[in-house]
Design a protein around this motif. Structure first.
Motif, PDB file in Angstrom:
ATOM      1  N   GLN A   1       7.760  -2.812  -9.815  1.00 38.70           N
ATOM      2  CA  GLN A   1       6.724  -3.361 -10.914  1.00 38.70           C
ATOM      3  C   GLN A   1       5.598  -3.362 -10.572  1.00 38.70           C
ATOM      4  O   GLN A   1       4.628  -3.855 -11.395  1.00 38.70           O
ATOM      5  CB  GLN A   1       7.152  -4.300 -11.750  1.00 38.70           C
ATOM      6  CG  GLN A   1       8.793  -4.121 -12.269  1.00 38.70           C
ATOM      7  CD  GLN A   1       9.231  -5.330 -13.149  1.00 38.70           C
ATOM      8  OE1 GLN A   1       8.847  -6.436 -13.020  1.00 38.70           O
ATOM      9  NE2 GLN A   1      10.092  -5.007 -14.489  1.00 38.70           N
ATOM     10  N   LEU A   2       5.164  -2.987  -9.282  1.00 40.10           N
ATOM     11  CA  LEU A   2       3.741  -3.075  -8.857  1.00 40.10           C
ATOM     12  C   LEU A   2       2.826  -2.164  -9.608  1.00 40.10           C
ATOM     13  O   LEU A   2       3.361  -1.170 -10.047  1.00 40.10           O
ATOM     14  CB  LEU A   2       3.611  -2.791  -7.486  1.00 40.10           C
ATOM     15  CG  LEU A   2       4.045  -3.769  -6.316  1.00 40.10           C
ATOM     16  CD1 LEU A   2       4.093  -3.382  -4.874  1.00 40.10           C
ATOM     17  CD2 LEU A   2       3.261  -4.982  -6.458  1.00 40.10           C
TER      18      LEU A   2
ATOM     19  N   LEU B   1      -2.613   0.405  -4.311  1.00 38.91           N
ATOM     20  CA  LEU B   1      -3.279   1.345  -3.664  1.00 38.91           C
ATOM     21  C   LEU B   1      -4.721   0.544  -2.887  1.00 38.91           C
ATOM     22  O   LEU B   1      -4.938   0.971  -1.847  1.00 38.91           O
ATOM     23  CB  LEU B   1      -3.946   2.337  -4.531  1.00 38.91           C
ATOM     24  CG  LEU B   1      -2.935   3.707  -4.459  1.00 38.91           C
ATOM     25  CD1 LEU B   1      -3.596   4.535  -5.452  1.00 38.91           C
ATOM     26  CD2 LEU B   1      -2.761   4.320  -3.222  1.00 38.91           C
ATOM     27  N   ARG B   2      -5.074  -0.403  -3.483  1.00 42.22           N
ATOM     28  CA  ARG B   2      -6.089  -1.059  -3.206  1.00 42.22           C
ATOM     29  C   ARG B   2      -5.984  -2.310  -2.116  1.00 42.22           C
ATOM     30  O   ARG B   2      -6.669  -2.681  -1.557  1.00 42.22           O
ATOM     31  CB  ARG B   2      -7.139  -1.782  -4.348  1.00 42.22           C
ATOM     32  CG  ARG B   2      -8.489  -1.715  -4.224  1.00 42.22           C
ATOM     33  CD  ARG B   2      -8.844  -2.547  -5.720  1.00 42.22           C
ATOM     34  NE  ARG B   2      -9.098  -1.432  -6.663  1.00 42.22           N
ATOM     35  CZ  ARG B   2      -9.040  -1.686  -8.007  1.00 42.22           C
ATOM     36  NH1 ARG B   2      -8.984  -2.911  -8.495  1.00 42.22           N
ATOM     37  NH2 ARG B   2      -9.221  -0.771  -8.916  1.00 42.22           N
TER      38      ARG B   2
ATOM     39  N   ILE C   1       0.837   4.455  -2.609  1.00 43.07           N
ATOM     40  CA  ILE C   1       0.589   5.721  -2.213  1.00 43.07           C
ATOM     41  C   ILE C   1       1.942   6.577  -2.771  1.00 43.07           C
ATOM     42  O   ILE C   1       1.875   7.491  -3.559  1.00 43.07           O
ATOM     43  CB  ILE C   1       0.750   5.948  -0.697  1.00 43.07           C
ATOM     44  CG1 ILE C   1      -0.381   5.379  -0.074  1.00 43.07           C
ATOM     45  CG2 ILE C   1       0.810   7.424  -0.351  1.00 43.07           C
ATOM     46  CD1 ILE C   1      -0.228   5.396   1.503  1.00 43.07           C
ATOM     47  N   ARG C   2       3.391   5.849  -2.761  1.00 43.11           N
ATOM     48  CA  ARG C   2       4.369   6.687  -3.367  1.00 43.11           C
ATOM     49  C   ARG C   2       4.373   6.707  -4.822  1.00 43.11           C
ATOM     50  O   ARG C   2       4.687   7.839  -5.298  1.00 43.11           O
ATOM     51  CB  ARG C   2       5.391   5.713  -2.807  1.00 43.11           C
ATOM     52  CG  ARG C   2       5.975   6.069  -1.413  1.00 43.11           C
ATOM     53  CD  ARG C   2       7.217   5.148  -1.196  1.00 43.11           C
ATOM     54  NE  ARG C   2       7.637   5.027   0.321  1.00 43.11           N
ATOM     55  CZ  ARG C   2       8.013   6.061   0.892  1.00 43.11           C
ATOM     56  NH1 ARG C   2       8.711   6.960   0.205  1.00 43.11           N
ATOM     57  NH2 ARG C   2       8.632   5.928   2.173  1.00 43.11           N
ATOM     58  N   MET C   3       3.649   5.762  -5.422  1.00 44.70           N
ATOM     59  CA  MET C   3       3.806   5.863  -7.082  1.00 44.70           C
ATOM     60  C   MET C   3       2.613   6.826  -7.306  1.00 44.70           C
ATOM     61  O   MET C   3       2.995   7.638  -8.158  1.00 44.70           O
ATOM     62  CB  MET C   3       3.104   4.507  -7.450  1.00 44.70           C
ATOM     63  CG  MET C   3       4.293   3.463  -7.491  1.00 44.70           C
ATOM     64  SD  MET C   3       3.849   1.950  -8.134  1.00 44.70           S
ATOM     65  CE  MET C   3       5.479   1.162  -8.530  1.00 44.70           C
ATOM     66  N   ALA C   4       1.550   6.848  -6.454  1.00 50.46           N
ATOM     67  CA  ALA C   4       0.572   7.839  -6.848  1.00 50.46           C
ATOM     68  C   ALA C   4       0.724   9.357  -6.690  1.00 50.46           C
ATOM     69  O   ALA C   4       0.436  10.103  -7.609  1.00 50.46           O
ATOM     70  CB  ALA C   4      -0.544   7.580  -6.025  1.00 50.46           C
TER      71      ALA C   4
ATOM     72  N   PRO D   1       0.040   0.654  -9.722  1.00 47.70           N
ATOM     73  CA  PRO D   1      -0.122   1.672  -8.836  1.00 47.70           C
ATOM     74  C   PRO D   1      -1.534   1.275  -8.150  1.00 47.70           C
ATOM     75  O   PRO D   1      -1.734   1.402  -7.017  1.00 47.70           O
ATOM     76  CB  PRO D   1      -0.030   2.853  -9.328  1.00 47.70           C
ATOM     77  CG  PRO D   1       0.221   2.793 -10.629  1.00 47.70           C
ATOM     78  CD  PRO D   1       0.802   1.225 -10.567  1.00 47.70           C
ATOM     79  N   ILE D   2      -2.429   1.128  -9.053  1.00 48.13           N
ATOM     80  CA  ILE D   2      -3.929   0.855  -8.592  1.00 48.13           C
ATOM     81  C   ILE D   2      -4.029  -0.079  -7.851  1.00 48.13           C
ATOM     82  O   ILE D   2      -4.686  -0.370  -6.733  1.00 48.13           O
ATOM     83  CB  ILE D   2      -4.881   0.529  -9.886  1.00 48.13           C
ATOM     84  CG1 ILE D   2      -4.520   1.911 -10.810  1.00 48.13           C
ATOM     85  CG2 ILE D   2      -6.452   0.596  -9.570  1.00 48.13           C
ATOM     86  CD1 ILE D   2      -5.259   1.713 -12.202  1.00 48.13           C
TER      87      ILE D   2
ATOM     88  N   ARG E   1       0.784  -1.200   0.083  1.00 43.29           N
ATOM     89  CA  ARG E   1       0.089  -0.135  -0.172  1.00 43.29           C
ATOM     90  C   ARG E   1       0.758   1.393   0.078  1.00 43.29           C
ATOM     91  O   ARG E   1       0.597   2.235  -0.878  1.00 43.29           O
ATOM     92  CB  ARG E   1      -0.828  -0.076   1.182  1.00 43.29           C
ATOM     93  CG  ARG E   1      -2.048   0.874   1.127  1.00 43.29           C
ATOM     94  CD  ARG E   1      -2.842   0.792   2.494  1.00 43.29           C
ATOM     95  NE  ARG E   1      -3.977   1.866   2.188  1.00 43.29           N
ATOM     96  CZ  ARG E   1      -5.119   1.578   1.731  1.00 43.29           C
ATOM     97  NH1 ARG E   1      -5.352   0.398   1.121  1.00 43.29           N
ATOM     98  NH2 ARG E   1      -6.062   2.572   1.863  1.00 43.29           N
ATOM     99  N   GLU E   2       2.070   1.245   0.813  1.00 39.38           N
ATOM    100  CA  GLU E   2       2.832   2.480   0.896  1.00 39.38           C
ATOM    101  C   GLU E   2       3.528   2.625  -0.534  1.00 39.38           C
ATOM    102  O   GLU E   2       3.603   3.691  -0.879  1.00 39.38           O
ATOM    103  CB  GLU E   2       3.830   1.885   1.785  1.00 39.38           C
ATOM    104  CG  GLU E   2       4.895   3.030   1.854  1.00 39.38           C
ATOM    105  CD  GLU E   2       6.315   2.714   2.800  1.00 39.38           C
ATOM    106  OE1 GLU E   2       6.175   1.999   3.587  1.00 39.38           O
ATOM    107  OE2 GLU E   2       7.449   2.913   2.118  1.00 39.38           O
TER     108      GLU E   2
END
Lengths: 406, 232
Positions: A396-397, A403-404, A316-319, A399-400, A312-313
């Motif tokens: 490579q995660l 975040l979910r 967030i960082r990617m967003a 982001p959506i 999740r972190e």
């Protein structure tokens, strides 16, 4: 940005201290083991080299051949096939530094109320040079003493202690069998040789004196052994071949008939011993570095857990604008930091244990800066190598998805 | 006439599912101008979340074009999208999404870390934003020390810190009680009054009533788009 990331990596390490510490432990043990093994291995090598250097370097001995009388064969150095003239001829060869004909045997020494049996060596002054043996007290005998068969002796430390105790032996007269000898010098201590024999338990006297007064000899001028020192390790093969052809020629041996002497390379034995310890320490180091590998796998494991936990972190960082590169760097930095910290602790621990071994067992350890540097380089590589996969997975995660993630 | 902050033309997004291709969004056209305060509404599965992800440059469209501040987003790779998010967008999430180990100030400053801003500038910008949302005195605290409403204010400060052209708020009051929700909506209202463009996703009509314009989604399409009384 790197500075900010270092701070974050530090925070992340601190967030789960026990886990970080346990992960580090793998590296600590790995690096510690490598450091200890290298220290002990190099120590053993050093000890062997010390022993070799007390023996003298680049040495050959030529032994007189065996002979057969009525079917009874003498052992080597049994027959009178070598003489002083052979030694003088060998000295003329190219690449030869020192030549010392010697005659050796065990005899009883007497001084006052004390007596002691020791190895008596009759030889010429180059013997001391070939064996790199110095005089700590008094002086050596010279060529004139050999020529005139004077009764002078150099004694080893062990003999000095047993025969003279606290007295200063120089100038005193002792007897070897019935003959009085004046002690003119005490030899420096050499300790044990490779066989464990005490090299200080010896008496050195002029060759001619030994032959005439102590041992007796079937033919005047014959010797049982000639010690030859080559001037360098490189010239040893040449010297070996030279001695062999020279002696065959001098002894008028026909083509095909066996040598009437034995030529032995003393350094070869010692070097094989050194080679053995070197192989041993490489082997130990290799085994120890397997534990480094295991430590690295531990780091990878924990980093993978960490990536999952912090999905999740990462989202967030990617967003808010972290690029893949930023996430990769962050997790890689964490892995390298754990690896590095572990390495540092391992280094300290390894050195402490190596010094402890030295203090408690007296085993020689050698601590080298290059070994420490290598350990550090390896730790950094382990961190990057094993941190790469988890860091890449994080980077490579999606982001959506991240975040979910709950 | 000013250039729209957002212009989407025929925007579509389909997902692979076990039952075949599922169209979550079917050709949406929309323009959002600077200074707008717009609510995206619709029930679950209406496509509004998919639309928000596309607007937030977290996802790329299957069909159609998306122009953010005049740039066509559909052609960009992941890193370019990340830079675009960092420079032009501010996110406010339902779950606040602050990083728990960092102080509020560091949380607010985080977008600036990725923008490459130096430490001193980060610090002062973060302070300024925290003061703006009325939480300057908690700058050194951890997120766990403050209430949910306060955490959401910090998240708004974080969204504002890089001076974005647009704030995207996804159910920002979903985890808050009605009183706190009102406070947050008041803050959004104030920010909009300063000229900041806000796009807010919600399914609560009373929250949407704060916005000046309401766009309703159903089955992947826009079914209504009208101004509200707040626009007057």
């Amino acid at each position: 940005m790197l500075k900010a990331m270092l701070g974050e990596a530090w925070l992340a390490m601190g967030a789960n201290r026990l886990r970080t510490a346990l992960t580090m432990l793998g590296m600590v043990i790995g690096v510690g083991a490598v450091v200890i093994m290298i220290a002990i291995g190099q120590g053993a090598q050093y000890a062997v080299q010390q022993t070799i250097s007390t023996m003298g370097s680049n040495l050959y001995i030529v032994l007189s051949g065996s002979f057969t009388t009525a079917g009874v064969r003498s052992g080597s150095a049994g027959g009178p096939t070598l003489n002083v003239a052979d030694a003088e001829a060998i000295a003329e060869l190219d690449g030869v530094a020192n030549v010392a004909p010697t005659h050796q045997g065990s005899r009883q020494l007497v001084y006052g109320s004390q007596n002691w049996s020791t190895s008596v060596v009759g030889t010429t002054p180059p013997y001391l040079e070939a064996r790199a043996w110095n005089i700590v007290n008094g002086a050596s005998f010279g060529d004139s003493d050999v020529r005139s068969s004077t009764r002078v002796a150099l004694i080893g430390k062990t003999v000095a202690q047993n025969l003279f105790g606290d007295e200063d032996p120089v100038g005193k007269t002792m007897r070897i069998q019935q003959n009085p000898f004046t002690v003119i010098g005490v030899l420096g201590s050499k300790g044990q040789n490779l066989d464990g024999r005490d090299q200080d338990d010896t008496v050195i006297i002029p060759l001619s004196t030994a032959q005439r007064k102590v041992f007796g000899t079937p033919f005047l001028g014959s010797v049982r052994m000639i010690m030859v020192q080559a001037d360098s390790a490189e010239s040893m093969p040449k010297v070996e071949a030279g001695i062999e052809s020279l002696l065959r020629q001098r002894h008028r041996l026909r083509e095909g008939s066996p040598n009437d002497f034995f030529l032995r390379n003393l350094s070869a034995a010692a070097e094989s011993e050194a080679e053995t310890t070197r192989t041993m320490s490489i082997l130990l180091g290799a085994i120890a570095s397997i534990s480094l590998l295991v430590g690295g796998i531990g780091i990878m494991n924990i980093m993978l857990v960490s990536v999952t936990e912090r999905t999740r972190e990462i989202g967030i960082r990617m967003a808010i604008g972290a690029r893949q590169k930023d996430i990769l760097t962050q997790f890689l930095l964490e892995a390298v930091m754990i690896s590095f910290a572990g390495c540092l602790l391992g280094l300290v621990l390894g050195l402490a244990i190596a010094l402890g071994i030295n203090a408690f067992t007296g085993m020689v350890v050698v601590i080298s800066g290059s070994a420490a540097l290598v350990a550090f380089a390896v730790a950094a590589m382990v961190g990057i190598f094993f941190g790469w996969y988890p860091a890449r997975k994080a980077a490579q995660l999606d982001p959506i998805e991240a975040l979910r993630y709950q | 006439m000013t250039q729209p902050v957002i212009r989407v033309v025929g925007l579509g997004k389909s997902y692979e599912t076990a039952a075949g291709l599922f169209p979550a969004l079917r050709g949406v056209d929309l323009e959002i101008r600077p200074g707008e305060y717009i609510a995206i509404m619709g029930p679950s599965g209406s496509g509004k979340s998919t639309f928000m992800n596309l607007l937030g440059c977290l996802d790329t469209p299957s069909t159609g074009d998306y122009f953010l501040a005049g740039e066509n987003v559909g052609q960009m790779d992941k890193d370019a999208l990340a830079i675009l998010r960092n420079r032009t967008l501010g996110f406010v999430f339902q779950g606040f999404n602050l990083l728990p180990r960092m102080s509020l100030q560091d949380n607010v400053a985080l977008p600036l870390v990725y923008a490459g801003t130096d430490k001193e500038a980060r610090r002062s910008a973060a302070r300024e934003m925290l003061d703006k949302v009325g939480l300057g005195q908690y700058a050194e605290s951890l997120p766990s020390r403050i209430s949910g409403g306060q955490q959401q204010r910090v998240a708004i400060a974080r969204a504002l810190v890089n001076k974005p052209q647009l704030i995207l708020a996804d159910e920002p009051t979903g985890n808050l009680d009605s009183h706190t929700s009102e406070e947050i909506m008041r803050l959004f209202g104030e920010l909009n009054a300063e000229g900041i463009t806000i796009v807010l996703v919600t399914h609560e009509p009373d929250i949407a009533a704060h916005c000046k314009r309401q766009v309703k989604f159903l089955d992947g399409e826009i079914v209504s788009d009208h101004l509200t009384g707040a626009a007057a």
